[in-house]
Design a protein around this motif. Structure first.
Motif, short mmCIF file in Angstrom:
data_model
loop_
_atom_site.label_atom_id
_atom_site.label_comp_id
_atom_site.label_asym_id
_atom_site.label_seq_id
_atom_site.Cartn_x
_atom_site.Cartn_y
_atom_site.Cartn_z
N GLU A 54 0.82 -1.21 0.00
CA GLU A 54 0.00 0.00 0.00
C GLU A 54 0.86 1.26 0.00
OE1 GLU A 54 -2.46 -0.53 3.41
OE2 GLU A 54 -4.03 -1.60 2.31
N LYS A 55 2.01 1.20 0.64
CA LYS A 55 2.88 2.37 0.71
C LYS A 55 3.71 2.58 -0.55
CE LYS A 55 3.48 2.10 5.75
NZ LYS A 55 4.48 1.86 6.84
N ALA A 56 3.90 1.50 -1.32
CA ALA A 56 4.81 1.57 -2.48
C ALA A 56 4.22 2.44 -3.58
CB ALA A 56 5.09 0.17 -2.99
N ARG A 57 5.09 3.19 -4.26
CA ARG A 57 4.69 3.99 -5.41
C ARG A 57 5.31 3.45 -6.70
NH1 ARG A 57 1.51 4.71 -2.42
NH2 ARG A 57 0.79 6.61 -1.37
N ARG A 58 6.39 2.70 -6.58
CA ARG A 58 7.06 2.15 -7.77
C ARG A 58 7.46 0.70 -7.50
NH1 ARG A 58 9.42 6.67 -6.43
NH2 ARG A 58 11.39 5.63 -5.88
N PRO A 59 6.47 -0.19 -7.34
CA PRO A 59 6.79 -1.58 -7.00
C PRO A 59 7.15 -2.43 -8.23
CG PRO A 59 4.42 -1.28 -7.01
CD PRO A 59 5.02 0.07 -7.32
N VAL A 60 8.04 -3.38 -8.02
CA VAL A 60 8.39 -4.36 -9.03
C VAL A 60 8.30 -5.75 -8.41
CG1 VAL A 60 10.25 -5.30 -10.47
CG2 VAL A 60 9.89 -2.83 -10.36
N PHE A 61 7.61 -6.65 -9.09
CA PHE A 61 7.55 -8.06 -8.68
C PHE A 61 8.55 -8.84 -9.52
CE2 PHE A 61 2.76 -8.11 -7.32
CZ PHE A 61 3.05 -7.21 -6.31
N VAL A 62 9.37 -9.67 -8.86
CA VAL A 62 10.30 -10.54 -9.57
C VAL A 62 9.93 -11.98 -9.21
CG1 VAL A 62 12.69 -11.15 -10.01
CG2 VAL A 62 12.10 -8.79 -9.43
N GLY A 98 -12.34 11.01 1.13
CA GLY A 98 -11.68 11.68 0.01
C GLY A 98 -10.19 11.45 0.00
N GLN A 99 -9.56 11.61 1.17
CA GLN A 99 -8.11 11.43 1.25
C GLN A 99 -7.72 10.00 0.90
OE1 GLN A 99 -6.57 12.13 5.17
NE2 GLN A 99 -4.43 11.92 4.55
N GLU A 100 -8.45 9.01 1.44
CA GLU A 100 -8.10 7.62 1.19
C GLU A 100 -8.32 7.25 -0.27
OE1 GLU A 100 -6.59 5.68 3.05
OE2 GLU A 100 -6.75 6.59 5.02
N SER A 101 -9.38 7.82 -0.89
CA SER A 101 -9.62 7.53 -2.30
C SER A 101 -8.46 8.00 -3.16
CB SER A 101 -10.92 8.20 -2.74
OG SER A 101 -11.12 8.03 -4.12
N GLN A 102 -7.93 9.21 -2.82
CA GLN A 102 -6.81 9.73 -3.60
C GLN A 102 -5.59 8.84 -3.44
OE1 GLN A 102 -5.43 13.59 -2.37
NE2 GLN A 102 -4.36 13.96 -4.28
N ARG A 103 -5.34 8.41 -2.19
CA ARG A 103 -4.20 7.52 -1.96
C ARG A 103 -4.35 6.23 -2.75
NH1 ARG A 103 -3.16 7.59 4.57
NH2 ARG A 103 -2.25 9.69 4.73
N GLY A 104 -5.58 5.68 -2.73
CA GLY A 104 -5.80 4.43 -3.44
C GLY A 104 -5.53 4.56 -4.92
N GLN A 105 -5.92 5.71 -5.50
CA GLN A 105 -5.66 5.90 -6.93
C GLN A 105 -4.18 5.97 -7.22
OE1 GLN A 105 -7.88 9.38 -8.07
NE2 GLN A 105 -9.64 8.17 -8.70
N GLN A 140 -1.93 3.18 -9.44
CA GLN A 140 -1.25 3.51 -10.68
C GLN A 140 0.20 3.04 -10.66
OE1 GLN A 140 -0.47 7.71 -11.47
NE2 GLN A 140 -0.90 7.39 -13.63
N GLY A 141 0.90 3.36 -9.59
CA GLY A 141 2.27 2.91 -9.45
C GLY A 141 3.14 3.24 -10.65
N PHE A 142 3.84 2.21 -11.13
CA PHE A 142 4.72 2.34 -12.28
C PHE A 142 3.94 2.36 -13.60
CE2 PHE A 142 9.16 0.82 -10.85
CZ PHE A 142 9.74 2.01 -11.25
N ARG A 143 2.65 2.13 -13.55
CA ARG A 143 1.88 1.88 -14.78
C ARG A 143 1.34 3.18 -15.38
NH1 ARG A 143 -0.91 -4.09 -14.37
NH2 ARG A 143 0.93 -5.16 -13.53
N THR A 144 2.25 3.97 -15.90
CA THR A 144 1.87 5.21 -16.58
C THR A 144 1.93 4.99 -18.09
OG1 THR A 144 4.14 6.06 -16.73
CG2 THR A 144 2.92 6.50 -14.69
N ALA A 145 1.33 5.91 -18.82
CA ALA A 145 1.31 5.78 -20.28
C ALA A 145 2.72 5.83 -20.86
CB ALA A 145 0.45 6.90 -20.88
#
Length: 573
Positions: free
Chosen positions: A199-207, A344-351, A355-360
């Motif tokens: 939940e805290k990660a913003r750029r996670p990678v699974f190996v 509202g705050q939690e919804s923003q965090r969840g979004q 998203q994480g690393f998955r940007t366009a």
């Protein structure tokens, strides 16, 4: 009924349906008993080849396989293949007759020999206990995921087993149920800790590694990764697990493409799923950022943190742990939705977390540059030799997509391992835990028998091809429609490129040109020598034809540079 026959019948009833080996006087009756009971026996030309065939078959089929060898020298001949299997924790049963008289020419301390390479041992000690002891060896192989040497003393093999005979001949007696490994369910507290980290990660990678090589694990990991915006990678042995996923980085480690390595280094969380996170997969730790959180999930608690320090270790089956994490995450999100004051705050965090690393931009970069074949390079082909990258890309375009590849070790090995695509986690059989040259052809044979629905491809260097050449006969005798690709630089290329720049003499690792195509024709192969892309027309013709004989491609590759991963490899010595 003799012990040898009773043990053979019992092993077959316990699920040992595929046996490889070389038969001598000591294992003659036992092997025949297995065949009579219904097991398939493949006779190799050398015990070393037989061991690797059995290892590869077990990996690709998911079933326990057996290796049957003669006492003493038959076992010593097989030891390199047994070491590879043991280091890879392949469920494999080695059936070895045993002499107990030290003055015998065949005497060696077989138990000590097996232990020295990481295998575990068992022994049939009496006629009364023979069947039970043999079945326990199968159980250990499957349930403990170990390579087990079952010693069968010659004198015991020849004893009568009247009780076993009556039971095994009685049609009303149910067959022995093959053992199954029970998936390890993770502790709730560890799953909750994993969920908090995700939940805290913003750029996670699974190996994902060897422990994740199953459709169930793949689907669970893909769902969890989507939830948290994680990118997906594998170790070399699990390559292909996320083949069709647009967020797959392919292989992590020394084989990783520049883009894959860059993105993994940027991760704030790396989770190893059934993956050792060793020096190969993490480039000696250089893929792990200074502030990156490292988590490891494995069903063997002793594996956690074995190669590097981890911030969190979870003992559990990969698929079960990923599913439990999803369930816990769902429960946490539902609970948060009920907290109206923070909605509202939690919804923003969840979004953001989702998203994480998955940007366009990252998605577009992965689509364009994550494959090695899409990385620009200067083609160094000459009139006499073809660049191994050019060769591999051309073969990838020509060969059918449904393939199973066995790769030998050497300077060349990164090219077929990374430039030839695979359809799933059963498309590449990577017998490299021991880093032995000469296992590639036997690997491809075992994999081919496990996956008869696919075109088998053996990718070898010229050194490994000559080491394992005797098994070309096995390919032809079995009628396998195999393509054998030899990356031929007339040398042990790894040593040439490692020691050559320092001015060391290379006479000991360079050889006169060998016409390996001619060698293959002597074994009944069709063969072609490739020096340029146009020479692969013969391969296309073979693929379009009846494939009634296997094909060997003697590819004369350029020898003026070391492979990109070679420096990484020698760091591990």
């Amino acid at each position: 009924m003799k012990v040898a026959e009773a043990v053979g019948r019992a092993l077959h009833s316990a699920g040992v349906g595929q046996v490889f080996g070389v038969v001598g006087s000591g294992n003659f009756h036992l092997t025949n008993a297995l065949v009579a009971a219904g097991s398939r026996f493949v006779a190799a030309r050398h015990e070393g080849g037989a061991a690797t065939m059995a290892d590869a078959y077990a990996r690709m089929s998911g079933e326990v396989a057996a290796l049957s060898v003669h006492q003493g020298p038959g076992l010593t001949n097989a030891m390199t293949g047994i070491a590879e299997a043991a280091k890879s924790r392949t469920p494999l049963l080695v059936l070895a007759p045993e002499v107990t008289e030290p003055r015998s020419n065949f005497y060696v301390d077989q138990e000590a020999l097996a232990r020295s390479v990481g295998a575990v041992t068992a022994r049939v000690t009496s006629a009364e206990d023979a069947v039970a002891q043999a079945l326990d060896a199968v159980r250990r192989a499957v349930c403990e995921r170990r390579t087990v040497l079952l010693n069968l003393p010659l004198a015991v093999q020849a004893l009568d087993v009247s009780d076993a005979s009556d039971a095994l001949d009685d049609a009303s007696t149910p067959a022995v149920v093959p053992p199954e490994r029970t998936p390890v369910d993770p502790e709730l507290a560890e799953v909750e800790a994993l969920t908090r980290v995700l939940e805290k990660a913003r750029r996670p990678v699974f190996v994902a590694g060897r422990g994740a090589r199953s459709p169930g694990a793949r689907d669970a990991l893909a769902a969890l990764a989507e939830r948290h915006g994680a990118l997906l990678a594998t170790s070399a042995v699990a390559r292909g697990l996320f083949h069709d996923d647009p967020w797959s980085l392919d292989v992590s480690g020394g084989f990783a493409s520049p883009l894959a390595a860059e993105l993994i280094q940027e991760a704030d969380l790396i989770v190893g799923w059934g993956c050792a996170l060793n020096m190969w997969t993490m480039r000696h730790g250089r893929l792990i950022g200074p502030d990156t959180t490292v988590v490891q999930v494995d069903d063997d608690a002793s594996a956690l943190g074995a190669h590097r320090e981890v911030h969190l270790g979870v003992t559990g089956d990969v698929a079960l742990t990923a599913r439990r994490a999803l369930e816990t995450d769902d429960a946490n999100r539902q609970a948060r939705q009920g907290e109206q004051a923070q909605q509202g705050q939690e919804s923003q965090r969840g979004q953001l977390a989702g998203q994480g690393f998955r940007t366009a931009d990252i998605g577009a970069a992965i689509a364009a540059r994550v494959r090695w074949r899409d990385v620009p390079y200067e083609d160094t082909s000459s009139r006499e030799r073809i660049d191994p990258r050019t060769l591999s890309i051309a073969l990838d375009d020509v060969l059918p997509a449904e393939r199973v590849i066995g790769v030998d070790s050497g300077n060349f090995m990164g090219y077929p391992s990374m430039y030839l695509s695979v359809p799933d986690e059963n498309g590449l059989c990577f017998t490299q835990a021991f880093q032995s040259i000469g296992l590639g052809l036997a690997t491809a044979i075992g994999a081919a028998l496990a996956r008869p629905d696919r075109l088998p491809v053996a990718a070898l260097g010229d050194g490994g091809a000559m080491m394992g050449a005797a098994e070309l006969d096995t390919v032809r005798r079995l009628g396998l429609p195999m393509v054998v690709v030899v990356y031929n630089d007339d040398a042990y290329g790894a040593e040439v490129h490692h020691f050559g720049p320092d001015g060391h003499p290379l006479d000991t690792v360079e050889f006169p040109p060998t016409d390996i195509a001619a060698v293959a024709r002597g074994y009944g192969f069709e063969a072609v020598t490739v020096r340029a892309r146009a020479d692969l027309k013969a391969v296309e013709d073979w693929l379009a034809g009846p494939r009634s004989a296997p094909l060997l491609i003697d590819a004369k590759v350029v020898a003026d540079r070391g492979a990109w991963w070679l420096e990484e490899a020698f760091h591990g010595h």
